[in-house]
Design a protein around this motif. Structure first.
Motif, PDB file in Angstrom:
ATOM      1  N   MET A  19       0.635  -1.375   0.084  1.00 54.28           N
ATOM      2  CA  MET A  19       0.057  -0.059   0.030  1.00 54.28           C
ATOM      3  C   MET A  19       0.718   1.496  -0.372  1.00 54.28           C
ATOM      4  O   MET A  19       0.916   1.107   1.019  1.00 54.28           O
ATOM      5  N   SER A  20       0.887   1.924  -0.995  1.00 58.94           N
ATOM      6  CA  SER A  20       1.861   3.426  -1.541  1.00 58.94           C
ATOM      7  C   SER A  20       1.038   4.708  -0.681  1.00 58.94           C
ATOM      8  O   SER A  20       1.581   5.275   0.152  1.00 58.94           O
ATOM      9  N   LYS A  21      -0.493   4.551  -0.973  1.00 59.74           N
ATOM     10  CA  LYS A  21      -1.091   5.954  -0.303  1.00 59.74           C
ATOM     11  C   LYS A  21      -1.758   5.621   1.026  1.00 59.74           C
ATOM     12  O   LYS A  21      -2.265   4.290   0.533  1.00 59.74           O
ATOM     13  N   VAL A  22      -2.115   6.464   2.228  1.00 63.22           N
ATOM     14  CA  VAL A  22      -2.349   6.625   3.055  1.00 63.22           C
ATOM     15  C   VAL A  22      -3.340   7.602   3.746  1.00 63.22           C
ATOM     16  O   VAL A  22      -2.318   8.932   2.811  1.00 63.22           O
ATOM     17  N   ASN A  23      -3.518   7.476   4.446  1.00 65.44           N
ATOM     18  CA  ASN A  23      -4.230   8.540   4.356  1.00 65.44           C
ATOM     19  C   ASN A  23      -3.724   9.313   6.179  1.00 65.44           C
ATOM     20  O   ASN A  23      -4.847   8.424   7.103  1.00 65.44           O
ATOM     21  N   VAL A  24      -3.441  10.342   7.267  1.00 68.48           N
ATOM     22  CA  VAL A  24      -2.821  10.195   7.808  1.00 68.48           C
ATOM     23  C   VAL A  24      -3.798  11.125   8.261  1.00 68.48           C
ATOM     24  O   VAL A  24      -4.525  12.456   7.685  1.00 68.48           O
ATOM     25  N   GLY A  25      -4.424  10.965   9.638  1.00 70.48           N
ATOM     26  CA  GLY A  25      -5.443  12.117  10.917  1.00 70.48           C
ATOM     27  C   GLY A  25      -4.642  12.011  11.426  1.00 70.48           C
ATOM     28  O   GLY A  25      -4.312  11.878  12.562  1.00 70.48           O
ATOM     29  N   LEU A  26      -5.421  13.812  11.772  1.00 69.62           N
ATOM     30  CA  LEU A  26      -4.907  14.218  13.282  1.00 69.62           C
ATOM     31  C   LEU A  26      -5.571  14.929  13.812  1.00 69.62           C
ATOM     32  O   LEU A  26      -6.055  15.774  13.369  1.00 69.62           O
ATOM     33  N   ILE A  27      -5.556  14.894  15.058  1.00 73.56           N
ATOM     34  CA  ILE A  27      -6.964  15.195  16.052  1.00 73.56           C
ATOM     35  C   ILE A  27      -6.316  16.579  16.993  1.00 73.56           C
ATOM     36  O   ILE A  27      -6.046  15.717  17.345  1.00 73.56           O
ATOM     37  N   GLN A  28      -6.611  17.919  17.184  1.00 78.32           N
ATOM     38  CA  GLN A  28      -6.199  19.110  17.376  1.00 78.32           C
ATOM     39  C   GLN A  28      -8.175  19.121  18.320  1.00 78.32           C
ATOM     40  O   GLN A  28      -8.238  19.930  18.134  1.00 78.32           O
ATOM     41  N   LEU A  29      -7.897  19.256  19.767  1.00 79.25           N
ATOM     42  CA  LEU A  29      -8.102  19.962  20.545  1.00 79.25           C
ATOM     43  C   LEU A  29      -7.709  20.897  21.134  1.00 79.25           C
ATOM     44  O   LEU A  29      -6.728  20.846  21.965  1.00 79.25           O
ATOM     45  N   ALA A  30      -9.240  20.996  21.946  1.00 77.82           N
ATOM     46  CA  ALA A  30      -8.687  21.890  23.048  1.00 77.82           C
ATOM     47  C   ALA A  30      -9.550  20.820  24.419  1.00 77.82           C
ATOM     48  O   ALA A  30     -10.272  20.282  23.762  1.00 77.82           O
ATOM     49  N   SER A  31      -8.294  20.900  25.621  1.00 72.86           N
ATOM     50  CA  SER A  31      -8.499  19.532  26.521  1.00 72.86           C
ATOM     51  C   SER A  31      -9.741  20.351  27.759  1.00 72.86           C
ATOM     52  O   SER A  31      -9.234  21.708  28.130  1.00 72.86           O
ATOM     53  N   ASP A  32     -10.037  19.550  27.880  1.00 75.87           N
ATOM     54  CA  ASP A  32     -11.269  19.449  29.479  1.00 75.87           C
ATOM     55  C   ASP A  32     -10.296  19.325  30.929  1.00 75.87           C
ATOM     56  O   ASP A  32      -9.363  18.581  30.638  1.00 75.87           O
ATOM     57  N   GLU A  33     -11.106  19.880  31.923  1.00 73.28           N
ATOM     58  CA  GLU A  33     -10.187  19.031  33.226  1.00 73.28           C
ATOM     59  C   GLU A  33     -10.584  18.167  33.175  1.00 73.28           C
ATOM     60  O   GLU A  33      -9.868  17.007  34.174  1.00 73.28           O
ATOM     61  N   ARG A  34     -11.863  17.733  32.832  1.00 70.75           N
ATOM     62  CA  ARG A  34     -12.374  16.521  33.052  1.00 70.75           C
ATOM     63  C   ARG A  34     -12.273  15.350  31.900  1.00 70.75           C
ATOM     64  O   ARG A  34     -12.522  15.586  31.122  1.00 70.75           O
ATOM     65  N   MET A  35     -11.141  14.050  32.141  1.00 67.79           N
ATOM     66  CA  MET A  35     -11.506  13.104  31.601  1.00 67.79           C
ATOM     67  C   MET A  35     -12.739  12.871  30.598  1.00 67.79           C
ATOM     68  O   MET A  35     -12.107  12.571  29.365  1.00 67.79           O
ATOM     69  N   GLU A  36     -13.301  12.481  31.649  1.00 66.41           N
ATOM     70  CA  GLU A  36     -14.561  11.427  30.468  1.00 66.41           C
ATOM     71  C   GLU A  36     -14.997  12.733  29.145  1.00 66.41           C
ATOM     72  O   GLU A  36     -15.321  11.535  28.123  1.00 66.41           O
ATOM     73  N   VAL A  37     -15.006  14.148  29.444  1.00 66.88           N
ATOM     74  CA  VAL A  37     -15.333  14.752  28.597  1.00 66.88           C
ATOM     75  C   VAL A  37     -14.605  14.671  27.194  1.00 66.88           C
ATOM     76  O   VAL A  37     -14.249  14.058  26.448  1.00 66.88           O
ATOM     77  N   ASN A  38     -12.841  14.499  27.660  1.00 69.28           N
ATOM     78  CA  ASN A  38     -11.686  14.679  26.599  1.00 69.28           C
ATOM     79  C   ASN A  38     -11.930  13.052  25.833  1.00 69.28           C
ATOM     80  O   ASN A  38     -10.815  13.037  24.411  1.00 69.28           O
ATOM     81  N   ILE A  39     -12.328  11.805  26.682  1.00 68.07           N
ATOM     82  CA  ILE A  39     -12.166  10.632  26.106  1.00 68.07           C
ATOM     83  C   ILE A  39     -13.453  10.349  25.245  1.00 68.07           C
ATOM     84  O   ILE A  39     -13.189  10.107  23.875  1.00 68.07           O
ATOM     85  N   GLU A  40     -14.342  11.617  25.573  1.00 70.06           N
ATOM     86  CA  GLU A  40     -15.913  11.166  24.657  1.00 70.06           C
ATOM     87  C   GLU A  40     -15.367  11.784  22.938  1.00 70.06           C
ATOM     88  O   GLU A  40     -15.961  11.824  21.898  1.00 70.06           O
TER      89      GLU A  40
END
Length: 285
Positions: free
Chosen positions: A1-22
């Motif tokens: 496989m020569s062609k690949v789709n790369v993804g990056l997730i850029q987010l603002a983080s919350d103090e609550r872990m469960e919010v960040n996970i979801e």
């Protein structure tokens, strides 16, 4: 496989872990809907950037590999058929904590963990108080979508890291990051320097680079985002601004061979002259 789709997730983080996970799970699904095969999350994805201050209480934020913040991402990788890089604050034993990134393949298999090797220490970046220097070296992971290597934040500034990962066969270098304002110089933005320095690894090594940062205000710091992908000639082929976002870009791994045949940096290395880098020779100054 020569062609690949790369993804990056850029987010603002919350103090609550469960919010960040979801929220992260939601954005990973969006990235896959756009075609992503390999996705990297930002440094310490499950929480805010706590090393702004020094406090023993923050050690409680460390989590083991078996924690739901990891297991749910592992299940998601299997469900969606993707490779997923998950940076986290790793608790190994009492008093031993690492800044780490776990890697899961498209079948949900755990491929291993990279632990941050270079630990910074400065105003609002008090990482030496929280992180033990990494002991995993510089692993490269064979995946269905290519060979990948990881350098975590401060690691990304060191050309030696990129070169080692390249020599071990990595085709895409992923750099999960948490970088933003400088408290001693509030008028200064390091974003341009960060982009130039990290994308330059693409040129020196003939590889693709994918760097992902967080965004937004967290206590006294503001993170500027700017996540990007650069090709083996160091060109920024896609980037994000200073807002939350998803980056998905198709890359062609055949460009690596073309570029290395054009710029023969790997052929022309002179390792026999590099003693000063390893401390084997005295450097006068």
């Amino acid at each position: 496989m020569s062609k690949v789709n790369v993804g990056l997730i850029q987010l603002a983080s919350d103090e609550r872990m469960e919010v960040n996970i979801e929220k992260t799970k939601e954005k990973v699904r969006e990235a896959v809907a756009k075609g992503a095969n390999i996705i990297c999350l930002q440094e310490l994805y499950h929480g805010q950037y706590f090393p702004q201050t020094v406090s023993v209480d923050n050690y409680r934020l460390a989590i083991p590999l078996e924690h739901e913040a990891l297991s749910e991402m592992q299940q998601l990788a299997k469900e969606l058929g993707i490779v997923l890089i998950v940076p986290f604050y790793e608790r190994v034993a009492k008093g031993i904590y690492f800044n780490s990134a776990a890697v899961y393949d498209e079948k949900g298999n755990y491929l291993g963990t990279t632990r941050k090797n270079h630990i910074p220490d400065g105003p609002q970046y008090h990482e030496k108080f929280y992180f033990t220097p990494g002991n995993t070296g510089y692993p490269v992971y064979d995946t269905k979508f290519g060979r990948i290597g990881i350098g975590i934040c401060w690691d990304e500034w060191f050309p030696e890291v990129a070169r080692i990962l390249t020599l071990k066969g990595a085709e895409i270098l992923f750099y999960p990051s948490a970088i933003g304002s400088e408290p001693d110089h509030p008028e200064l933005s390091t974003r341009a320097a960060w982009t130039k320095a990290i994308s330059a690894h693409s040129i020196h090594n003939g590889v693709f680079v994918a760097a992902v940062n967080r965004v937004g205000q967290e206590k006294e710091m503001n993170f500027y985002g700017g996540s990007f992908i650069s090709n083996p000639l160091g060109e920024i082929i896609q980037s994000l601004d200073d807002k939350e976002g998803i980056l998905v870009e198709e890359i062609d791994l055949h460009e690596i061979e073309f570029t290395r045949n054009l710029l023969q940096f790997l052929r022309d290395r002179r390792t026999d002259t590099y003693g000063p880098i390893l401390g084997k020779e005295k450097i006068s100054g």
